[in-house]
Write an enzyme that holds these catalytic residues in place. Sequence first.
Site, PDB file in Angstrom:
ATOM      1  N   HIS A  86       0.774  -1.202   0.217  1.00 38.15           N
ATOM      2  CA  HIS A  86      -0.108  -0.264  -0.062  1.00 38.15           C
ATOM      3  C   HIS A  86       0.871   1.289   0.015  1.00 38.15           C
ATOM      4  O   HIS A  86       0.372   2.385  -0.511  1.00 38.15           O
ATOM      5  CB  HIS A  86      -0.977  -0.080   1.280  1.00 38.15           C
ATOM      6  CG  HIS A  86      -1.957  -0.922   0.929  1.00 38.15           C
ATOM      7  ND1 HIS A  86      -1.782  -2.141   1.537  1.00 38.15           N
ATOM      8  CD2 HIS A  86      -3.202  -0.678   0.636  1.00 38.15           C
ATOM      9  CE1 HIS A  86      -3.216  -3.001   1.156  1.00 38.15           C
ATOM     10  NE2 HIS A  86      -4.295  -1.997   0.567  1.00 38.15           N
ATOM     11  N   GLY A  87       1.997   1.252   0.470  1.00 35.60           N
ATOM     12  CA  GLY A  87       3.057   2.367   0.511  1.00 35.60           C
ATOM     13  C   GLY A  87       4.307   2.118   1.260  1.00 35.60           C
ATOM     14  O   GLY A  87       3.873   1.570   2.545  1.00 35.60           O
TER      15      GLY A  87
END
Length: 238
Positions: A86-87
């Site tokens: 997701h990051g």
Amino acid sequence: FQLYFDFSGYSDMAIGLGLIFGFRFMENFNYPYISKSITEFWRRWHMSLSTWFKQYVYISLGGNRNGKIKTLRNLGIVFLLTGIWHGAEWTFIVWGIWHGLFIIIEKIFNIKEYASKPHSWCTNIFRHIYCILAFVIGWVMFRADTMTYAWDYIKNMFGLIGEHKIAYKLAYYIDNIEIIAFIVAIMCAMPIFNNILNIKHERKWLRAGVNIWLIILFILSSATIAASTYNPFIYFRF
């Protein structure tokens, strides 16, 4: 609810658009907020990502074939990678670890076998509340810009922060529209309307009612989009 309907909504749009062009995509959500464990939650939430990680990471690492310790290790790795996917920020990494810890704990206590047995309504409510608390606290980490902000937010949720640090009371943010939206969100997060859709073909008046409701919803949604400023999907950042 914002995260769920944002992601589930545009997943449904993608599935529908794909179907128009002859492509059949798998369902991505199956009412995750009715779950009674985090293990069940991840069987219902973002199923395409969960399936990909299961097939290409978890099974590639050995899955559950090499003993309990390595199974727990593999689960931990999968959810750490889910957070990183997701990051590359600490908020996402901690969010992934948070869910991984619950999955590991539930695996240790064999929650899957326990869940398959019949339970009283009181036990089911307790399990559901536990699941909600776990993923809602996780969502705070997911949405926060920093872990410091997330920690202060969580403390505020449980009344563990001084009133002098709070700019506005809860009532400041709530009006009739928010209350109505909240009630509708709860109803739509449960398979109430889906059950109605499954039986609508047996009764003409029910089929007509559902079709009218869908037309009204479509008009209201289109009018809202036309009247609002550009507001991209939250999950477009991933």
